[in-house]
Design a protein around this motif. Sequence first.
Motif, PDB file in Angstrom:
ATOM      1  N   SER A   1       0.829  -1.207   0.000  1.00 19.68           N
ATOM      2  CA  SER A   1       0.000   0.000   0.000  1.00 19.68           C
ATOM      3  C   SER A   1       0.863   1.256   0.000  1.00 19.68           C
ATOM      4  O   SER A   1       0.587   2.216  -0.737  1.00 19.68           O
ATOM      5  CB  SER A   1      -0.919  -0.017   1.219  1.00 19.68           C
ATOM      6  OG  SER A   1      -1.686   1.162   1.293  1.00 19.68           O
TER       7      SER A   1
ATOM      8  N   ASN B   1       2.480   1.701  -3.483  1.00 25.07           N
ATOM      9  CA  ASN B   1       1.543   2.236  -4.478  1.00 25.07           C
ATOM     10  C   ASN B   1       1.265   3.713  -4.238  1.00 25.07           C
ATOM     11  O   ASN B   1       1.060   4.484  -5.194  1.00 25.07           O
ATOM     12  CB  ASN B   1       0.243   1.441  -4.433  1.00 25.07           C
ATOM     13  CG  ASN B   1       0.393   0.061  -5.034  1.00 25.07           C
ATOM     14  OD1 ASN B   1       1.232  -0.159  -5.911  1.00 25.07           O
ATOM     15  ND2 ASN B   1      -0.416  -0.881  -4.564  1.00 25.07           N
ATOM     16  N   HIS B   2       1.250   4.116  -2.967  1.00 20.91           N
ATOM     17  CA  HIS B   2       1.036   5.538  -2.676  1.00 20.91           C
ATOM     18  C   HIS B   2       2.231   6.374  -3.140  1.00 20.91           C
ATOM     19  O   HIS B   2       2.050   7.470  -3.698  1.00 20.91           O
ATOM     20  CB  HIS B   2       0.801   5.723  -1.179  1.00 20.91           C
ATOM     21  CG  HIS B   2       0.617   7.160  -0.774  1.00 20.91           C
ATOM     22  ND1 HIS B   2      -0.545   7.870  -1.017  1.00 20.91           N
ATOM     23  CD2 HIS B   2       1.475   8.023  -0.148  1.00 20.91           C
ATOM     24  CE1 HIS B   2      -0.407   9.112  -0.559  1.00 20.91           C
ATOM     25  NE2 HIS B   2       0.802   9.226  -0.030  1.00 20.91           N
TER      26      HIS B   2
ATOM     27  N   ALA C   1       2.265   6.605  -6.988  1.00 20.59           N
ATOM     28  CA  ALA C   1       1.007   7.014  -7.622  1.00 20.59           C
ATOM     29  C   ALA C   1       1.292   7.963  -8.782  1.00 20.59           C
ATOM     30  O   ALA C   1       2.137   8.851  -8.696  1.00 20.59           O
ATOM     31  CB  ALA C   1       0.102   7.685  -6.586  1.00 20.59           C
TER      32      ALA C   1
ATOM     33  N   GLY D   1       2.768   2.403 -10.275  1.00 20.50           N
ATOM     34  CA  GLY D   1       1.684   2.509  -9.319  1.00 20.50           C
ATOM     35  C   GLY D   1       0.613   1.443  -9.530  1.00 20.50           C
ATOM     36  O   GLY D   1       0.563   0.788 -10.577  1.00 20.50           O
TER      37      GLY D   1
END
Length: 399
Positions: free
Chosen positions: A128, A131-132, A135, A140
């Motif tokens: 998580s 992916n942040h 982004a 991402g």
Amino acid sequence: AMSVMLARLPEKRQVLDALLCMDTQWLNRDQIELLMMNLPAKEELELLRRAQTEHTIDELNVWDIPEDFLFDLMGIPEYELRVQVWNFENLSQERFDGVNDAQTALSSGCNAILESPSIKHMLGIILSVGNHLNAGTSRGRADGFAIETLAQMRTVKMSQGEKPGTLVDYIVKEMDRMHPAELEAMMAAGGEALSIKGAARHKLGDLMDECRAMKMQGEKFLRSAKAVEEPALQEHALNMEALVAQLQDLEDRLKKLEQRYHSLGDWFAMQGNNKRPSTDDFFTIWDKFMTDVRQAFVAMQERKRQASLHQRRSTPRRQSLACTRDLPNIEKLQSGEDGRKPCGTPRRSSSATMMQRRKTFAGRTGNLAGEGQDGCPLVQPGTPRRRPPLLTPSSGFRH
């Protein structure tokens, strides 16, 4: 070398009898290993046999001590096979225990990563956060990450100056917030961290090669021992069969472990032998990451302890009512209803205290004489009052 070996062995007759009977009580493990290391080669045996035919041995011509021992040793039937089987039995159990313990450690490490809920929670947080951070880029919204990411997390620094640390510190903080008590369980004895550390010490490929070599060697000695009609070798052949069966079972468990590790590699998208690292490299990456997690967890616990200590020091202390100890009702004490001196009552001066005591004493003596606090006689209801007597000259008073 032969002279050094003979100096460490018992007398020659005892050694020869022990080899003939293969009695484990006469020769220990180190002495059998010495015999194994100093067995004559084929060329040496041919030279000894040629010298035995060419030279005459009498009272004047005798063999040296090493040659004399080798000639007596060659006279024992299947002496070389006896020493090899005996030495294999002595060393195989230790080697088997080492490979078996390594297989158990690797299996525990694979299970810790594949089946531990805490590891899955931590990997979910890492994915998580990744992916942040990624982004808006092509990396991402990923479904997974490479195993090398765990080694790179310590190099990502936090941007806030008042909160120094790395990405590992942030992962640990989020893990403690979302799944409390799981980090402490992971780092405890018998937790996932120790299982991973134990697995990082072994290489599965080397273990499989060693087990396979031991089994082939044991099967060779077993066939040779069964082929000769020697009672001592036939007795030791039974032990060899048990050892070979244990090695076969260990080899089967290592093959299952290899499939288990392949499943672990597929879980981290390490398809193909070129992309899949060896077990020691894979678990070493995990071990270093868990070491970083442990350090971040200890630092977080220390910060919590310091913050709690600072809060206790900055909070003003409440004034304790020392005189309310052992009293069931504080309001009665403060109002004086229980008969005790209430807290906060100013101490009287000595003169005022003496006057109060005198009044109290006078009131008590008046009550004893039948008078009230004001000096008047106490009269019961319905009792007629008695008038005081009149003073007369005979009363003894002068006019």
